[in-house]
Design an enzyme around this catalytic site. Structure first.
Site, PDB file in Angstrom:
ATOM      1  N   CYS A 100       0.857  -1.183   0.000  1.00  0.00           N
ATOM      2  CA  CYS A 100       0.000   0.000   0.000  1.00  0.00           C
ATOM      3  C   CYS A 100       0.892   1.231   0.000  1.00  0.00           C
ATOM      4  O   CYS A 100       1.850   1.299   0.771  1.00  0.00           O
ATOM      5  CB  CYS A 100      -0.883  -0.015   1.244  1.00  0.00           C
ATOM      6  SG  CYS A 100      -1.996   1.393   1.346  1.00  0.00           S
ATOM      7  N   HIS A 142      -9.055  -3.905  -2.194  1.00  0.00           N
ATOM      8  CA  HIS A 142      -8.079  -3.179  -1.366  1.00  0.00           C
ATOM      9  C   HIS A 142      -8.463  -1.692  -1.277  1.00  0.00           C
ATOM     10  O   HIS A 142      -8.467  -1.097  -0.199  1.00  0.00           O
ATOM     11  CB  HIS A 142      -6.682  -3.356  -1.972  1.00  0.00           C
ATOM     12  CG  HIS A 142      -5.598  -2.562  -1.293  1.00  0.00           C
ATOM     13  ND1 HIS A 142      -4.534  -3.160  -0.649  1.00  0.00           N
ATOM     14  CD2 HIS A 142      -5.405  -1.225  -1.165  1.00  0.00           C
ATOM     15  CE1 HIS A 142      -3.749  -2.207  -0.140  1.00  0.00           C
ATOM     16  NE2 HIS A 142      -4.251  -1.031  -0.454  1.00  0.00           N
ATOM     17  N   GLU A 143      -8.818  -1.110  -2.429  1.00  0.00           N
ATOM     18  CA  GLU A 143      -9.121   0.333  -2.463  1.00  0.00           C
ATOM     19  C   GLU A 143     -10.460   0.643  -1.799  1.00  0.00           C
ATOM     20  O   GLU A 143     -10.596   1.675  -1.135  1.00  0.00           O
ATOM     21  CB  GLU A 143      -9.105   0.849  -3.909  1.00  0.00           C
ATOM     22  CG  GLU A 143      -7.790   0.642  -4.671  1.00  0.00           C
ATOM     23  CD  GLU A 143      -6.558   1.125  -3.929  1.00  0.00           C
ATOM     24  OE1 GLU A 143      -6.661   2.084  -3.143  1.00  0.00           O
ATOM     25  OE2 GLU A 143      -5.474   0.537  -4.119  1.00  0.00           O
ATOM     26  N   HIS A 146     -10.177   1.129   1.774  1.00  0.00           N
ATOM     27  CA  HIS A 146      -9.749   2.484   2.149  1.00  0.00           C
ATOM     28  C   HIS A 146     -10.946   3.427   2.328  1.00  0.00           C
ATOM     29  O   HIS A 146     -10.945   4.288   3.208  1.00  0.00           O
ATOM     30  CB  HIS A 146      -8.828   3.093   1.085  1.00  0.00           C
ATOM     31  CG  HIS A 146      -7.396   2.656   1.179  1.00  0.00           C
ATOM     32  ND1 HIS A 146      -6.623   2.872   2.294  1.00  0.00           N
ATOM     33  CD2 HIS A 146      -6.589   2.030   0.288  1.00  0.00           C
ATOM     34  CE1 HIS A 146      -5.397   2.391   2.085  1.00  0.00           C
ATOM     35  NE2 HIS A 146      -5.347   1.871   0.865  1.00  0.00           N
TER      36      HIS A 146
HETATM   37 ZN    ZN Z   1      -3.725   0.967   0.005  1.00  0.00          ZN
END
Ligand code: ZN
Length: 186
Positions: A100, A142-143, A146
C-alpha cells in the site's frame, strides 16, 4: 499534478468516506491528478482518502499479466470507480501479496474473494454492474477498504499483525523512506 500521499497513522485513513455526485468540483482534474500520483509512485491503485479526501473515489491502473506468455501487457488498463459498492462475493478465495502506498515497506499475503459483483460509476458517471475477477477484483477490494476506513494490515492474522506492528508504528511516527511524495507531519 502529483499529490502527497497520506501515511498510515493519519486519521483520514480511518474515516468512512462519503459518496459524490456529478457536481463534485473539478472532478476530472482530481481524477487526472490521482492517476498521475499513483503512476508516479508505481502503484496500481489509489483511493481518495490516501490523498487526504474522504470521498468515495478510486483509481486503478495496471498492466495485465498473461500466464501463457509469462509477460505483462504493454498498455495499462484503467478503471475509475466512483461510489463503488460490492454487492456480493464469489465462493473462491485466494492469497495475494499486497502492499500500500500509505504503508511503505510492508508486503503481506492477504486472503480475499477471487471474484466480486461490483456496482460503480466511471469517470463519465456511466453506471457499471459487473462480476469482476483477477487483478481488477483484488485491487478494487483493497481500495474500497480504504473508503471504509480500513487498510490491508487490518486483514492479517493475529500472528502476522504482531509481526508488522513495529513497522506500522514506525510509519505512523514518520520513520520511513520513500521515493515518492508523502504528506509529512507538521
Ligand atoms: Zn492501500
Amino acid at each position: 499534478m502529483i499529490l502527497p500521499i497520506v501515511p498510515y497513522g493519519d486519521p483520514v485513513l480511518r474515516k468512512i468516506s462519503k459518496p459524490i455526485d456529478k457536481d463534485y468540483p473539478n472532478l476530472k482534474e482530481l481524477i487526472a491528478n490521482m492517476y498521475e500520483t499513483m503512476y508516479g509512485a508505481d502503484g496500481v491503485g489509489l483511493a481518495a482518502p490516501q490523498i487526504n479526501l474522504n470521498i468515495r473515489l478510486v483509481v486503478i491502473g495496471f498492466r495485465p499479466y498473461d500466464e501463457k506468455t509469462d509477460t505483462y501487457a504493454d498498455k495499462a488498463v484503467e478503471y475509475t470507480l466512483i461510489n463503488p459498492e460490492i454487492l456480493e462475493s464469489g465462493e473462491g478465495k485466494d492469497y495475494f501479496c499486497e502492499g500500500c502506498l500509505s504503508i511503505p515497506d510492508i508486503h503481506e499475503d492477504v486472503l480475499r474473494p477471487t471474484t466480486i459483483h461490483l456496482h460503480w460509476f466511471d469517470e463519465n458517471f456511466v453506471e457499471h454492474d459487473e462480476w469482476i475477477d483477477d487483478m481488477f477484483a483484488r485491487v478494487a477490494q483493497h481500495e474500497i477498504d480504504h473508503l471504509d476506513g480500513k487498510v490491508f494490515t487490518d486483514r492479517l492474522s493475529t500472528l502476522r499483525k504482531t509481526f508488522v506492528k513495529r513497522k506500522l508504528n514506525d510509519v505512523a511516527s514518520g520513520k520511513y523512506a520513500v521515493r515518492y511524495k508523502m504528506k509529512r507531519k507538521k
